[in-house]
Design an enzyme around this catalytic site. Structure first.
Site, PDB file in Angstrom:
ATOM      1  N   ASP A 165      42.519  37.772  38.719  1.00  0.00           N
ATOM      2  CA  ASP A 165      41.764  37.932  37.606  1.00  0.00           C
ATOM      3  C   ASP A 165      40.428  36.967  36.984  1.00  0.00           C
ATOM      4  O   ASP A 165      41.086  36.509  36.254  1.00  0.00           O
ATOM      5  CB  ASP A 165      40.331  39.240  37.812  1.00  0.00           C
ATOM      6  CG  ASP A 165      39.120  39.200  38.443  1.00  0.00           C
ATOM      7  OD1 ASP A 165      38.224  39.114  38.249  1.00  0.00           O
ATOM      8  OD2 ASP A 165      39.341  41.395  38.584  1.00  0.00           O
ATOM      9  N   ASP A 170      34.798  36.410  38.429  1.00  0.00           N
ATOM     10  CA  ASP A 170      33.983  37.658  38.622  1.00  0.00           C
ATOM     11  C   ASP A 170      32.162  37.205  38.165  1.00  0.00           C
ATOM     12  O   ASP A 170      32.681  36.256  37.290  1.00  0.00           O
ATOM     13  CB  ASP A 170      34.889  38.477  36.622  1.00  0.00           C
ATOM     14  CG  ASP A 170      33.518  39.700  36.539  1.00  0.00           C
ATOM     15  OD1 ASP A 170      34.088  40.603  37.422  1.00  0.00           O
ATOM     16  OD2 ASP A 170      33.849  39.599  35.226  1.00  0.00           O
ATOM     17  N   GLU A 209      32.960  36.100  42.838  1.00  0.00           N
ATOM     18  CA  GLU A 209      31.747  37.135  43.072  1.00  0.00           C
ATOM     19  C   GLU A 209      30.783  36.960  42.898  1.00  0.00           C
ATOM     20  O   GLU A 209      30.019  36.504  41.621  1.00  0.00           O
ATOM     21  CB  GLU A 209      32.393  38.783  42.348  1.00  0.00           C
ATOM     22  CG  GLU A 209      31.141  39.535  41.974  1.00  0.00           C
ATOM     23  CD  GLU A 209      31.508  40.311  41.108  1.00  0.00           C
ATOM     24  OE1 GLU A 209      31.959  41.776  40.823  1.00  0.00           O
ATOM     25  OE2 GLU A 209      32.384  39.778  39.883  1.00  0.00           O
ATOM     26  N   HIS A 247      37.108  48.512  43.095  1.00  0.00           N
ATOM     27  CA  HIS A 247      37.142  48.740  41.745  1.00  0.00           C
ATOM     28  C   HIS A 247      36.005  49.010  41.137  1.00  0.00           C
ATOM     29  O   HIS A 247      35.500  49.632  40.032  1.00  0.00           O
ATOM     30  CB  HIS A 247      38.016  47.860  40.646  1.00  0.00           C
ATOM     31  CG  HIS A 247      37.589  46.230  40.306  1.00  0.00           C
ATOM     32  ND1 HIS A 247      37.303  45.332  41.461  1.00  0.00           N
ATOM     33  CD2 HIS A 247      36.770  46.644  39.505  1.00  0.00           C
ATOM     34  CE1 HIS A 247      36.774  44.251  40.773  1.00  0.00           C
ATOM     35  NE2 HIS A 247      35.804  44.445  40.196  1.00  0.00           N
ATOM     36  N   ASP A 248      34.664  48.300  41.699  1.00  0.00           N
ATOM     37  CA  ASP A 248      33.271  48.910  41.684  1.00  0.00           C
ATOM     38  C   ASP A 248      33.028  49.652  42.180  1.00  0.00           C
ATOM     39  O   ASP A 248      31.072  49.984  42.057  1.00  0.00           O
ATOM     40  CB  ASP A 248      32.588  47.327  40.955  1.00  0.00           C
ATOM     41  CG  ASP A 248      32.737  46.578  39.439  1.00  0.00           C
ATOM     42  OD1 ASP A 248      33.245  47.739  39.043  1.00  0.00           O
ATOM     43  OD2 ASP A 248      33.091  45.767  39.790  1.00  0.00           O
TER      44      ASP A 248
END
Length: 557
Positions: free
Chosen positions: A97, A198, A255, A331-332
């Site tokens: 990540d 991210d 993302e 995860h969000d």
């Protein structure tokens, strides 16, 4: 340019919640290593790890204090090297990540930057003078409150689109970009196989940092609306590709909140000059609250027609121009089966399989979030004290206590439906104490109470489990160019009960039919002339679709 990312299925691991190996109640790298054979059995090709770097954990690792060190609770660099080696030995790949829109405020760069206006790191972050004694503009933080924090030593505010502990880097500074490229090379030279990036479409801020639109009486402007897909984003991504990405055989996914298909085509065009694919948010952002002050916080189901329209637009517009990423949750996001299916015991397995089928038969690279392959559910917490996530807790305090726009019990219902913590409870391995996640007295976070019924051990012993169904979905993709590369055509867009679509490739057709309701419905797509490839009931009743039934048919010319 290598295209292996198109043929892959990715499994996302939230390290803190996956497997504890050293009895401290926190998942770690050695724990992941212990479970590699499970992941190999599932059939996935790529593992993506949420951040494992040194961090004060203001936002569960998305606030990085040292990009080239491992968070001590996760282990050591030797542990990481071992995990990477063992992953590669099993013919799987590993994605890191990459969090470079912001750092932690504990990072050395920021610690230096905050001291004065004329030190070597002074321009590594976005600093602005006060305007009439207050913040430079009206931008709101994604985690509630202002996106600006004042630092007396400099007499200035710094920008943080997320928590105060996550100051945004100044990508206009060429030195910052070179530092980012250097840390990327550090990991790629170790042998990692790419990055999930991210909020990468927030790195280019608009010139002059103008006020953002404010809606429905919100206290702050919508900073994402004005920052997303900024003026130099293409330039920055092309530079990153030229200096780093193009030198390695890797995959990249960016993302990109608020991005549209037209944006994604620019950033992930098939010439390989920027990224391989984006994570867009359109389908997971559906079902927001009609009261705009409450944003995403709601507990109502998403309308199927809207879901179909969103997913189909991305399928159709990217076909032949860019590559899609396919995901239901991460995860969000809350758990898939609770959000888009039905997690009641009688329908949980059926709807988990139905949702998996609907997504995995589309064009793009599928992502499976840890526990999704078991049909893990939301936690259905009832008290604020049960939550850990900064976004959820801050939203409760702002919307219930400060702004008083929603009552406490209603906000708790919204958190139960949409909180990120739903995805972060520990992985459910078996029915023993703490679900086999840890033998510590106290896991880092409360387990979902249903782990005695829903766990990997019991599913591995049941050939009809969600696990083996996902295994079959992954196997079908590996074996079929039609599933991997075929074009996409939505059927009956106004149907509020059934999601049906076709895929076409080199004279072959795939028909996918999914019932999103708990009712029996009838649909005639001439399916009797095709060959049933996979379905979540033991027999096929033709035009009859039972609750949450899904069926895939193959047709030759």
């Amino acid at each position: 340019m290598s295209q292996w990312f198109k043929d892959s299925v990715v499994y996302q691991i939230y390290p803190r919640s996956f497997q504890d190996s050293n009895h401290d109640g926190i998942g770690d790298l050695k724990g992941i290593e212990q479970r590699l054979d499970y992941l190999k059995k599932l059939g996935v090709d790529v593992l993506w790890l949420n951040p494992i770097y040194k961090s004060p954990d203001v936002d569960n690792g998305y606030d990085i204090a040292d990009y080239e060190s491992i968070q001590p609770v996760y282990g050591t660099m030797e542990d990481f090297n071992s995990l990477l080696k063992k992953t590669h030995e099993r013919k799987m790949k590993l994605l890191m990540d990459l969090v470079v829109n912001h750092t932690s405020d504990q990072h050395q760069w920021f610690q230096e930057s905050r001291k004065t206006k004329d030190n070597p790191y002074a321009d590594y972050y976005i600093w602005r003078d006060p305007v009439n004694g207050h913040e430079p503009n009206n931008w709101g933080s994604s985690f509630s409150g202002s996106a600006w924090t004042y630092v007396p030593e400099r007499g200035q505010y710094y920008l943080h689109l997320f928590a105060k502990g996550q100051p945004d880097l100044n990508w206009e500074n060429p030195e910052v970009r070179q530092q980012v490229y250097s840390l990327m090379r550090f990991w790629l030279d170790k042998g990692v196989d790419g990055f999930r990036m991210d909020v990468i479409n927030l790195i280019s801020k608009p010139e002059g940092l103008p006020d953002a639109p404010q809606q429905g009486g919100s206290a702050y402007g919508d900073s994402f609306a004005i920052v997303s897909d900024g003026p130099r984003l293409n330039e920055f991504l092309q530079e990153m590709n030229h200096e780093v990405l193009s030198k390695y055989d890797i995959m990249t996914v960016g993302e990109m909140p608020d991005s549209k298909p037209e944006d994604a085509i620019k950033y992930t065009n098939l010439d390989g000059s920027e990224l391989n694919m984006v994570f867009q948010f359109e389908h997971v952002d559906l079902g927001g609250n009609p009261d705009q002050r409450l944003g995403k916080w709601n507990d109502q189901p998403v309308k199927l027609t809207q879901l179909k329209e969103s997913l189909s637009r991305w399928e159709e517009k990217l076909d032949g121009k860019a590559w899609n990423s396919l995901y239901w949750n991460n995860h969000d996001q809350p758990r898939t089966v609770s959000r888009f299916g039905c997690d009641a015991p009688e329908y949980r397995e059926l709807s988990a399989k139905m949702l998996g089928t609907t997504l995995h038969m589309m064009q793009g690279t599928p992502y499976v979030y840890e526990g999704e392959e078991l049909g893990m559910t939301n936690t259905h917490f009832t008290k604020l004290s049960q939550y850990e996530d900064i976004e959820s807790i801050n939203a409760y305090h702002q919307l219930v206590e400060k702004e008083k726009v929603v009552k406490s019990d209603k906000m708790l219902a919204y958190l139960a439906a949409r909180s990120r913590d739903n995805a972060r409870t520990p992985m459910q391995w078996d029915a023993q104490e703490n679900a086999g996640f840890t033998d510590a007295a106290e896991p880092w976070y409360q387990l979902n109470d249903n782990y005695t019924e829903i766990n990997a051990q019991s599913e591995l012993q049941d050939k009809n489990s969600v696990f083996y169904y996902y295994q079959k979905l992954i196997q079908l993709r590996h074996e079929s160019n039609l599933i991997k590369y075929g074009d996409y055509a939505l059927l009956d867009p106004e149907d509020e009960e059934v999601f049906a679509y076709k895929r076409h490739y080199e004279g072959e057709t795939l028909l996918v039919i999914s019932n999103f309701t708990a009712q029996n419905v009838q649909r005639d797509y001439k399916q009797e002339s095709g060959r049933l490839v996979i379905g979540n009931y033991s027999n096929d009743q033709g035009n009859e679709l039972r609750p949450y039934e899904t069926k895939v048919y193959h047709f030759n010319k």
